[in-house]
Design an enzyme around this catalytic site. Structure first.
Site, PDB file in Angstrom:
ATOM      1  CG  HIS A  36      60.962   0.516  60.797  1.00 44.60           C
ATOM      2  ND1 HIS A  36      61.729   0.068  59.748  1.00 44.60           N
ATOM      3  CD2 HIS A  36      61.516  -0.029  61.894  1.00 44.60           C
ATOM      4  CE1 HIS A  36      62.689  -0.719  60.189  1.00 44.60           C
ATOM      5  NE2 HIS A  36      62.593  -0.778  61.487  1.00 44.60           N
ATOM      6  CG  ASP A  52      61.212  -8.597  61.715  1.00 44.26           C
ATOM      7  OD1 ASP A  52      60.052  -8.197  61.926  1.00 44.26           O
ATOM      8  OD2 ASP A  52      62.209  -7.843  61.702  1.00 44.26           O
ATOM      9  CE1 TYR A  78      65.750  -3.476  59.265  1.00 45.47           C
ATOM     10  CE2 TYR A  78      65.088  -5.767  59.036  1.00 45.47           C
ATOM     11  CZ  TYR A  78      65.114  -4.595  59.773  1.00 45.47           C
ATOM     12  OH  TYR A  78      64.528  -4.556  60.997  1.00 45.47           O
ATOM     13  CE  LYS A 108      60.580  -4.490  61.386  1.00 40.69           C
ATOM     14  NZ  LYS A 108      61.362  -5.462  60.589  1.00 40.69           N
TER      15      LYS A 108
END
Length: 362
Positions: free
Chosen positions: A130, A50, A55, A84
């Site tokens: 998200h 994931d 990120y 996402k």
């Protein structure tokens, strides 16, 4: 659930491993660590990875996946990779090519293509929205939200914004101006990503029941969301949302399943530490397991896909042991009793947004 591969079948016929490896890390953690721990996670048996463009480590995670394919550890079809798209709208037209605007329907697919370029993969297994909220702000404003976003925005702000510019547009009362997006149109853009073969499955994250119903009741709906990824742990067991999702053949995916990383910019330090809970610890002692494994196993036995996030190799390997034991009905009932609606990630900085998902009961 298929007991042989420990997977759940999604409503589009694809299968998701019930245990996932979460790849987010605070900014002080070198990005190179994402490469090493993801390779290690695959080595010890994780097949569900994931991640998210947000990120800022998809390049390293993609490199890890490709290296494990190259050395024969896995084939691409063995890996279930999630990315996402974030829902933030910027007031500044000159930055509309940046990731923050990607929930605009016309930019959803380019956002995914950017992730795939970073990953150097041909497709993702799951692409999800998200957050259901949209913010009208300049990108540099996120600097004041917390360290989670600061790397990308420090770079962006230094290029795009001059001292004294209004970062958070406000109304005459000094309140932040929010924006809204048509989630149904955004969902149609995700459907096109699936049709184009860029994403095998599509879903959502942090949606409440009403927001899910909006998608499910959309005229001309082509694909239902396969999942709703939400904070879920024994202190916030999401039982009503889980029941609703199951009734609509939507898989609940649990993040924050071990409580939280207790990031000071995101989590109230006065909240209880989940893994120190005496009930969890007693059950762990009975099964000769850790409290973390009990919390993970609890979700799996409820039919929830659970993400285990750690950059500690010992814990990463240990987390795989969740597949090797079962909790008793009495254990499950005792853990159910811990629910107290403690939400570690309450996202209070968007609490006044009309689409804030956590103002509803579920």
């Amino acid at each position: 659930m298929d007991p042989k591969c420990q997977c759940l079948e999604l409503n589009d016929g694809h299968f998701v491993p019930v245990l996932g490896f979460g790849t987010y890390a605070p900014e002080e953690v070198p990005k190179s660590e994402a490469l090493e721990v993801t390779k290690f996670a695959i080595d010890v048996g994780f097949r569900h990875i994931d991640c998210a463009h947000l990120y800022q480590n998809e390049e390293q995670v993609g490199q890890a996946i490709r290296s494990k394919i190259a050395d024969g550890t896995v084939k691409r079809e063995d890996i279930f990779y999630t990315s996402k798209v974030l829902c933030v709208l910027c007031e500044c037209a000159h930055v509309c090519n940046l990731w923050s605007t990607f929930l605009r329907p016309e930019l959803v697919q380019p956002a995914l293509e950017k992730s795939l370029k970073n990953l150097q993969l041909d497709y993702v297994d799951l692409y999800i929205i998200h957050l259901p909220t949209a913010l009208k702000m300049c990108l540099a404003a996120w600097l004041s939200v917390g360290k989670l976003f600061s790397d990308i925005f420090k770079m962006t702000a230094s290029i795009l914004f001059q001292p004294g510019e209004e970062l958070f547009p406000k109304d005459e009362n000094g309140k932040m101006i929010f924006d809204t997006v048509d989630l149904c149109r955004s969902w149609e853009a995700l459907e096109k990503c699936k049709d184009a073969g860029l994403a095998k499955s599509i879903g959502v994250s942090n949606f409440n029941r009403k927001q899910l119903e909006k998608i499910l009741n959309k005229p001309g709906l082509k694909y239902k969301p396969v999942c709703n990824q939400v904070e879920c742990h024994p202190y916030l067991n999401q039982s009503k949302l889980l029941d609703f999702c199951k009734s609509n053949d939507i898989v609940l995916v649990a993040y924050g399943a071990l409580g939280s990383q207790r990031l000071k910019d995101w989590v109230n330090p006065s909240y209880p530490v989940l893994l120190e809970d005496p009930v969890l610890c007693a059950i762990a002692k009975k099964h000769k397991q850790t409290a973390a494994l009990i919390a993970l196993r609890y979700q799996m036995q409820r039919g929830v896909v659970v993400l285990a996030k750690s950059y500690n190799k010992k814990r990463i390997k240990e987390n795989m042991q969740v597949l090797n034991f079962e909790l008793t009905p009495e254990d499950m009932k005792a853990i159910d009793g811990l629910n107290s609606n403690v939400r570690y990630y309450d996202l209070l900085f968007i609490a006044d947004h009309p689409d804030y998902p956590f103002s509803e009961e579920y």
